[in-house]
Design an enzyme around this catalytic site. Structure first.
Site, PDB file in Angstrom:
ATOM      1  N   VAL A 198       0.963  -1.426   0.048  1.00 33.55           N
ATOM      2  CA  VAL A 198      -0.001  -0.066  -0.192  1.00 33.55           C
ATOM      3  C   VAL A 198       0.802   1.237  -0.018  1.00 33.55           C
ATOM      4  CG1 VAL A 198      -2.204  -0.972   1.100  1.00 33.55           C
ATOM      5  CG2 VAL A 198      -0.331   0.106   2.644  1.00 33.55           C
TER       6      VAL A 198
ATOM      7  N   TYR B  93       4.480   5.850  14.656  1.00 36.05           N
ATOM      8  CA  TYR B  93       3.198   5.086  14.670  1.00 36.05           C
ATOM      9  C   TYR B  93       2.004   6.212  14.977  1.00 36.05           C
ATOM     10  CZ  TYR B  93      -0.296   1.454  15.653  1.00 36.05           C
ATOM     11  OH  TYR B  93      -1.502   0.915  15.582  1.00 36.05           O
ATOM     12  N   VAL B  94       2.492   6.866  16.226  1.00 36.60           N
ATOM     13  CA  VAL B  94       1.416   7.835  16.884  1.00 36.60           C
ATOM     14  C   VAL B  94       1.143   8.660  15.734  1.00 36.60           C
ATOM     15  CG1 VAL B  94       1.024   9.481  18.565  1.00 36.60           C
ATOM     16  CG2 VAL B  94       2.055   6.995  19.279  1.00 36.60           C
TER      17      VAL B  94
HETATM   18  P1  NAP Z   1      -1.296  -7.429  11.773  1.00 35.76           P
HETATM   19  O1  NAP Z   1      -1.457  -8.643  12.646  1.00 35.76           O
HETATM   20  O2  NAP Z   1       0.262  -7.046  11.905  1.00 35.76           O
HETATM   21  O3  NAP Z   1      -1.511  -7.480  10.400  1.00 35.76           O
HETATM   22  C1  NAP Z   1      -1.021  -6.422   9.514  1.00 35.76           C
HETATM   23  C2  NAP Z   1      -1.331  -6.863   8.259  1.00 35.76           C
HETATM   24  O4  NAP Z   1      -0.928  -5.943   7.250  1.00 35.76           O
HETATM   25  C3  NAP Z   1      -0.232  -8.107   7.869  1.00 35.76           C
HETATM   26  O5  NAP Z   1      -1.076  -9.086   7.040  1.00 35.76           O
HETATM   27  C4  NAP Z   1       0.874  -7.342   7.122  1.00 35.76           C
HETATM   28  O6  NAP Z   1       1.522  -8.172   6.304  1.00 35.76           O
HETATM   29  C5  NAP Z   1       0.019  -6.327   6.255  1.00 35.76           C
HETATM   30  N1  NAP Z   1       1.043  -5.202   5.859  1.00 35.76           N
HETATM   31  C6  NAP Z   1       2.035  -4.932   6.308  1.00 35.76           C
HETATM   32  N2  NAP Z   1       2.764  -3.929   5.624  1.00 35.76           N
HETATM   33  C7  NAP Z   1       1.878  -3.885   4.401  1.00 35.76           C
HETATM   34  C8  NAP Z   1       1.958  -2.942   3.223  1.00 35.76           C
HETATM   35  N3  NAP Z   1       2.934  -2.216   3.040  1.00 35.76           N
HETATM   36  N4  NAP Z   1       0.982  -3.310   2.217  1.00 35.76           N
HETATM   37  C9  NAP Z   1       0.130  -4.096   2.717  1.00 35.76           C
HETATM   38  N5  NAP Z   1      -0.091  -4.868   3.593  1.00 35.76           N
HETATM   39  C10 NAP Z   1       0.820  -4.869   4.662  1.00 35.76           C
HETATM   40  O7  NAP Z   1      -1.912  -6.093  12.571  1.00 35.76           O
HETATM   41  P2  NAP Z   1      -3.337  -6.082  13.526  1.00 35.76           P
HETATM   42  O8  NAP Z   1      -2.992  -5.869  14.606  1.00 35.76           O
HETATM   43  O9  NAP Z   1      -4.158  -6.948  12.639  1.00 35.76           O
HETATM   44  O10 NAP Z   1      -3.414  -4.330  12.808  1.00 35.76           O
HETATM   45  C11 NAP Z   1      -4.302  -4.088  11.734  1.00 35.76           C
HETATM   46  C12 NAP Z   1      -4.525  -2.549  11.776  1.00 35.76           C
HETATM   47  O11 NAP Z   1      -5.143  -2.414  13.192  1.00 35.76           O
HETATM   48  C13 NAP Z   1      -3.214  -1.824  11.608  1.00 35.76           C
HETATM   49  O12 NAP Z   1      -3.405  -0.644  11.002  1.00 35.76           O
HETATM   50  C14 NAP Z   1      -2.909  -1.469  13.221  1.00 35.76           C
HETATM   51  O13 NAP Z   1      -2.119  -0.361  13.206  1.00 35.76           O
HETATM   52  C15 NAP Z   1      -4.251  -1.200  13.621  1.00 35.76           C
HETATM   53  N6  NAP Z   1      -4.487  -1.323  15.106  1.00 35.76           N
HETATM   54  C16 NAP Z   1      -4.049  -2.500  15.749  1.00 35.76           C
HETATM   55  C17 NAP Z   1      -4.392  -2.577  17.222  1.00 35.76           C
HETATM   56  C18 NAP Z   1      -4.142  -3.905  17.781  1.00 35.76           C
HETATM   57  O14 NAP Z   1      -3.970  -3.755  19.151  1.00 35.76           O
HETATM   58  N7  NAP Z   1      -3.542  -5.072  17.184  1.00 35.76           N
HETATM   59  C19 NAP Z   1      -4.506  -1.449  18.180  1.00 35.76           C
HETATM   60  C20 NAP Z   1      -4.806  -0.236  17.319  1.00 35.76           C
HETATM   61  C21 NAP Z   1      -4.675  -0.109  16.065  1.00 35.76           C
HETATM   62  P3  NAP Z   1       2.787  -9.097   6.950  1.00 35.76           P
HETATM   63  O15 NAP Z   1       2.349 -10.313   7.396  1.00 35.76           O
HETATM   64  O16 NAP Z   1       3.972  -9.286   5.931  1.00 35.76           O
HETATM   65  O17 NAP Z   1       3.231  -8.113   8.315  1.00 35.76           O
END
Ligand code: NAP
Length: 245
Positions: free
Chosen positions: A66, A158-159
């Site tokens: 992305v 990140y923030v």
């Molecule tokens: P995750 O388990 O790390 O999953 C993120 C996904 O995005 C992974 O499949 C990753 O691929 C993919 N990704 C990374 N870089 C990318 C790129 N350049 N283009 C396309 N895809 C890419 O994260 P998550 O916890 O599900 O979080 C999802 C969203 O929620 C994020 O935006 C995160 O900041 C937000 N969020 C999460 C939390 C939490 O507590 N988990 C809290 C607040 C906000 P890889 O497998 O290669 O890494």
């Protein structure tokens, strides 16, 4: 057979191979949408799609970075060839950096901002023309509680990226409103995924437990469903009461 809420809707979910994005893809698929996972990881992406198809959902995977506008355009070209126009975009792809302010070098700053913030812009910019043409669209940006609080563990890159997502949401919401497109954000608190592995903080959450990816998926479903037709430019916090304002 009863018509499902999102029948005939085509939804792109970035970063949908695992974690929150995968739960969103599953829930939107369950509710009738054709789901397109746009993720950088082709191994998990293909596994995710084959699992969704096994469950009877209409799912596709296109390898996409992305943070690279050419990669996003290429994904859109392939989506148009196979599925058609896009009605729903969930900007979910994100990476975390949890280093201190003084440890963040220019390349990691650029990478985090490039994926978390610029990525949401590149995908929205690529997909909005479909929505404008069809006078309908639903965009949901996955931000973070860290963007509201300054973050407990998350780094300044990140923030800042997530605080930027709030501005991006409002700017797109204003621009797109006259075309029948709504743009909203979800700000998750602590959700159990790979990203937060080992962050044992459940006792700090007023509701007493960490959120699940499904908690976020349900909120996204609400925002893209007719229940939220009159909402745009808003942020919904889904955090178990961890941050109240
Ligand atoms: P995750 O388990 O790390 O999953 C993120 C996904 O995005 C992974 O499949 C990753 O691929 C993919 N990704 C990374 N870089 C990318 C790129 N350049 N283009 C396309 N895809 C890419 O994260 P998550 O916890 O599900 O979080 C999802 C969203 O929620 C994020 O935006 C995160 O900041 C937000 N969020 C999460 C939390 C939490 O507590 N988990 C809290 C607040 C906000 P890889 O497998 O290669 O890494």
């Amino acid at each position: 057979m009863e018509k499902k809420t999102l029948e005939n809707r085509h939804a792109v979910i970035t970063g949908g191979s695992r974690g929150i994005g995968y739960a969103i893809a599953g829930f939107l698929g369950e509710n009738g949408a054709t789901v397109i996972i746009a993720d950088i990881n082709s191994e998990t992406g293909k596994t995710a799609v084959s699992q969704l198809r096994k469950e009877g959902k209409d799912a596709y995977f296109y390898e996409t970075d992305v943070s690279n506008p050419d990669s996003v355009q290429n994904m859109m070209k392939r989506v148009h060839e196979t599925v058609g126009d896009i009605d729903i975009l969930v900007n979910n792809a994100g990476i975390l950096d949890d280093r201190g302010v003084l440890d963040i070098d220019p390349s990691s700053w650029a990478k985090v901002i490039g994926i978390n913030l610029s990525g949401a812009h590149y995908c929205s910019q690529a997909i909005v023309p479909d929505m404008m043409k069809n006078r309908f669209g639903r965009i949901v940006n996955i931000a973070s509680m860290a963007g509201q609080t300054g973050g407990f563990k998350a780094g300044v890159d990140y923030v800042s990226s997530k605080a930027g997502v709030f501005g991006l949401t409002k700017s797109y919401a204003r621009y797109c409103a006259r075309y029948g497109i709504t743009v909203n954000a979800v700000a998750p608190g602590l959700i159990e995924t790979e990203m937060t592995k080992g962050w044992a903080a459940a006792d700090e959450v007023p509701l007493g437990y960490l959120g699940s990816p499904l908690d976020i998926a349900k909120t996204v479903f609400f925002l893209v469903s007719p229940l939220a037709d009159y909402m745009t430019g808003q942020v919904l916090s889904v955090n178990g009461g961890l941050f109240m304002y």
